[in-house]
Design an enzyme around this catalytic site. Structure first.
Site, short mmCIF file in Angstrom:
data_model
loop_
_atom_site.label_atom_id
_atom_site.label_comp_id
_atom_site.label_asym_id
_atom_site.label_seq_id
_atom_site.Cartn_x
_atom_site.Cartn_y
_atom_site.Cartn_z
N LYS A 1 -43.44 49.67 -6.79
CA LYS A 1 -42.58 49.48 -7.98
C LYS A 1 -43.04 50.05 -9.07
CE LYS A 1 -41.55 44.88 -7.21
NZ LYS A 1 -42.99 44.07 -7.33
N LYS B 1 -55.39 48.32 -10.10
CA LYS B 1 -54.40 48.02 -11.37
C LYS B 1 -55.38 48.05 -12.66
CE LYS B 1 -50.21 46.39 -9.58
NZ LYS B 1 -49.34 45.30 -9.56
N LYS C 1 -49.45 53.57 -1.10
CA LYS C 1 -48.39 52.73 -0.38
C LYS C 1 -47.17 53.02 -1.45
CE LYS C 1 -48.73 48.44 -2.85
NZ LYS C 1 -47.77 47.26 -3.07
N1 AQP Z 1 -45.27 49.71 0.42
C1 AQP Z 1 -44.86 48.50 0.93
N2 AQP Z 1 -44.94 48.43 2.25
C2 AQP Z 1 -44.57 47.03 2.97
N3 AQP Z 1 -44.38 45.88 2.12
C3 AQP Z 1 -44.75 45.92 0.76
N4 AQP Z 1 -44.95 45.10 -0.30
C4 AQP Z 1 -44.84 45.77 -1.52
N5 AQP Z 1 -45.20 47.11 -1.30
C5 AQP Z 1 -45.06 47.44 0.12
C6 AQP Z 1 -44.33 43.83 0.02
O1 AQP Z 1 -43.45 43.13 -0.96
C7 AQP Z 1 -43.72 41.90 -1.30
C8 AQP Z 1 -43.49 41.94 -2.71
O2 AQP Z 1 -44.27 42.48 -3.46
P1 AQP Z 1 -44.67 42.07 -5.09
O3 AQP Z 1 -43.48 42.11 -5.85
O4 AQP Z 1 -45.68 40.88 -5.25
O5 AQP Z 1 -45.61 43.47 -5.50
P2 AQP Z 1 -46.59 44.66 -4.98
O6 AQP Z 1 -47.04 43.84 -3.60
O7 AQP Z 1 -47.57 44.42 -6.03
O8 AQP Z 1 -45.62 45.50 -4.69
P3 AQP Z 1 -45.17 46.71 -5.48
O9 AQP Z 1 -44.02 47.26 -5.04
O10 AQP Z 1 -46.35 47.77 -5.26
O11 AQP Z 1 -45.37 46.23 -6.76
P4 AQP Z 1 -46.14 46.62 -8.12
O12 AQP Z 1 -46.09 48.06 -8.29
O13 AQP Z 1 -45.54 46.09 -9.19
O14 AQP Z 1 -47.56 46.07 -7.80
C9 AQP Z 1 -45.10 41.55 -0.73
O15 AQP Z 1 -45.09 40.69 0.20
C10 AQP Z 1 -45.71 42.86 -0.43
O16 AQP Z 1 -46.59 42.78 0.42
#
Ligand code: AQP
Length: 329
Positions: free
Chosen positions: A196, A112, A193
């Protein structure tokens, strides 16, 4: 007494099937077995800029999605991180026992930070706040996707360090990953992966995406040039599609092999789209009903915060005593 579970999601961007299969689906499965606290981690979301009005709306949207997925607010707490100020208070205490080097090594921080011109301190501190979220409730189990495993290890390191400096204070939390779907990859690029913050049209399937949009993204998913599914030689894009199917359907490895071996990619994609949409449609209907009930989500959030706050306050009180900070006698 049932062991306590804590987990959360950031109200930043649109929740996708990766968030659902990696975490939310598991939460629903275990909520009767454990004492669960499911959080909307808005303090984490602001580690990168969020438009204030959009963030405010997103918080209730995420709560609505938890409930639509099947989280029962009579059984589990559904609360917002910033509604319980002890999260930030404990985070400061933990910051003071955490070496900066531990934080600079975090893969998510490095990824990030590389995308930002100027890196905010909050982004570096993110995993300490996450440790505070978990340790605050003395959670024994944390169900997350695979991308959070490193942060969970760090949480245990921080807890251990605090406990050894100041005496037994925190329960050591275990990571719980789903057996299928712990890391769903991007449909447009199966090397990264599903995330969001990736907003490209064909990257993710959002939990609130209309069925035709979801189908389009799946039908366009990157595969490879082989003629059909070969389980002995699966490319990452095909493996990802099969994982999505298996996680939604609950099929065994054997069922998957029997059904999909040799299948052409176009047919595989069609079946993946069908199973995803079959789950999303009733889910979205429940979401609309929940959000249509005026004041319901706000009530759930307020009641849950009220319920969990004493747990948080007790841990902060204990941590303060252990550190020698001032507490009322
Ligand atoms: N691609 C994924 N596959 C499986 N699990 C996933 N998680 C996120 N992406 C995947 C799980 O979702 C939960 C919430 O995640 P978060 O809101 O804390 O954000 P993150 O892990 O940083 O997920 P994102 O979607 O990639 O968000 P951004 O882009 O905002 O950083 C967690 O349990 C995570 O493991």
């Amino acid at each position: 007494m049932r062991a306590r579970v804590f987990s959360g999601m950031q109200p930043s961007g649109n929740l996708h099937i990766g968030n659902y299969l990696g975490a939310l689906k598991n939460w629903v499965r275990i909520q009767q077995e454990y004492e669960c606290i499911f959080c909307i981690v808005d303090l984490h979301a602001v580690t990168v800029y969020q438009e204030p009005a959009a963030l405010r709306a997103k918080i209730e949207e995420i709560a609505g999605l938890y409930l639509a997925a099947g989280i029962d607010p009579q059984v589990s707490a559904v609360m917002v991180q910033s509604a319980v100020p002890e999260h930030a208070e404990l985070a400061w205490m933990l910051t003071c026992v955490t070496p900066v080097g531990w934080l600079e090594r975090m893969t998510q921080y490095k990824a990030k930070a590389a995308k930002q011109e100027s890196v905010g301190d909050g982004l570096l501190q993110y995993p300490v706040l996450m440790a505070a979220d978990i340790l605050l409730y003395q959670a024994a189990i944390v169900p997350v996707g695979d991308d959070q495993a490193q942060h969970l290890e760090l949480t245990r390191d921080i807890a251990q360090r605090f406990n050894s400096l100041y005496g037994e204070t925190f329960v050591m939390p275990a990571t719980s990953l789903p057996s299928v779907g712990a890391r769903i990859m991007g449909l447009d690029d199966p090397q990264v992966k599903m995330s969001k913050s990736e907003t490209g049209a064909g990257h993710a399937v959002g939990l609130l995406d209309p069925p035709d949009k979801a189908r389009k993204a799946i039908m366009r998913a990157t595969t490879d040039s082989a003629p059909g599914v070969d389980f002995d030689n699966l490319g990452p894009g095909v493996a990802n599609l099969l994982t999505i199917y298996q996680a939604f359907s609950g099929w065994t490895d054997d069922q998957m092999r029997k059904h999909f071996a040799g299948m052409r990619y176009g047919d595989l994609k069609k079946q993946v789209a069908d199973v995803v949409i079959a789950h999303l449609e009733p889910f979205q209907k429940r979401y609309r009903e929940i959000m249509g009930e005026r004041g319901y989500v706000a009530r759930v959030l307020a009641e849950s915060a009220f319920r969990v706050r004493p747990l948080a306050a007790a841990t902060v009180e204990l941590a303060k005593r252990r550190m020698g900070l001032y507490t009322a006698e």
